[in-house]
Design an enzyme around this catalytic site. Sequence first.
Site, PDB file in Angstrom:
ATOM      1  N   THR A  18       0.838  -1.221   0.041  1.00 28.52           N
ATOM      2  CA  THR A  18       0.068  -0.009  -0.064  1.00 28.52           C
ATOM      3  C   THR A  18       0.910   1.109  -0.057  1.00 28.52           C
ATOM      4  O   THR A  18       0.416   2.375  -0.415  1.00 28.52           O
ATOM      5  CB  THR A  18      -0.970  -0.054   1.451  1.00 28.52           C
ATOM      6  N   ARG A  19       1.842   1.253   0.536  1.00 30.58           N
ATOM      7  CA  ARG A  19       2.949   2.383   0.636  1.00 30.58           C
ATOM      8  C   ARG A  19       3.432   2.845  -0.840  1.00 30.58           C
ATOM      9  O   ARG A  19       3.872   4.028  -0.947  1.00 30.58           O
ATOM     10  CB  ARG A  19       4.220   2.216   1.688  1.00 30.58           C
ATOM     11  N   MET A  20       3.420   2.084  -1.694  1.00 31.17           N
ATOM     12  CA  MET A  20       3.645   2.230  -3.085  1.00 31.17           C
ATOM     13  C   MET A  20       2.735   3.356  -3.714  1.00 31.17           C
ATOM     14  O   MET A  20       2.974   4.023  -4.510  1.00 31.17           O
ATOM     15  CB  MET A  20       3.909   1.300  -4.053  1.00 31.17           C
TER      16      MET A  20
END
Length: 375
Positions: A18-20
Amino acid sequence: MSPTRPAAVVVLAAGAGTRMKSDLPKVLHALGGRSLLGHALAAARECDPEHLVVVVRHQRDAVAAHVEEIHPGTLVADQDEIPGTGRATECGLAQLPADLTGTVLVTYGDVPMLTGATLKAVVAMHEEGGHGATVMTAHVEDPTGYGRILRDDTGDVLGIVEQKDATPAQAAITEINSGIYAFDGALLRESLAKVGTDNAQGEKYLTDVLAIAREAGRRVAAYVCDDLWQTEGVNDRVQLERMGVEMNRRVLQRWMRAGVTVVDAATTHVDVQVTFGRDCRLLPGTQVLGASTIGAGVEIGPDTTLRDVEVGDGATIVRTHAHLTEIGAGARVGPFVFLRPGSSVDASATVAPFTDLGAARGDAAASSITTDPEA
């Protein structure tokens, strides 16, 4: 003693990433001309395992299709709704023979700098020591956020304590867990069946296997990797860029030591699958990408991008963009030339400035000429 072939390598690639902040699965983001997962599979393949399994979940169809495209025949396992690295590994093992014996390596789809040579070294240490489990570790100046390695008086691994559970003394330990392991395959399967989800995260942790192995009387050891880059995963685009810079530095350094001149490494990019002959010269602003094959004595640049291009010995290519093109030996191309996919330049031919060479074979005289190389 040389290590045997690992019985299996299980590559964990089920995370959402998700941090991408991307519609593209994290493990499919590119670095050095390969996806993150492509790097992981290339390293695993170097070990020549009897079985290779990729565990997927998030956007599984896209990831599974990519696996089949780059390494046909690789097994794909689906992680179910039970979270955790232990459960992901268990799902991977479910794709393998129930009577599997030998060494099982567990790696990740987002650790692109990990090499096959390092994985082989982990296997060698694991098998020569007759260990039940071997964890790859590293010493870092700031271990914040990592699990700490706990050792006994003999140097064997007692276990791994996570940051949130560490005492002040444990938090001061600088040896950290990379999350990469070699296991006795039968022990791994038996131990995972005993691992539960009774923890703060409600996950089935792979690290719990180490304690179970010790309780069974098996040794747990650590392979200390002195190259921190090989232990690092990519979690966001800042890390992706940082990792890409280091990977490119290593690629350029390898080619310079093999006889290629790089005039300005800061503005030169070369993908990992590119090959060069001796005495090539790369001028500033040069990118050589994809599976390009460059002959000996070739000068490229400045301000040139070649992707999946085959270049013969002694060619000179100046301020040119070329894709899926053949450039013959001794050819002179540029400046300000666009070579479209499927086109080719004959040996010793000269492609004049401001040429847009189409898909037909031939030299510049047989091609359209335009002042707009992107037309």
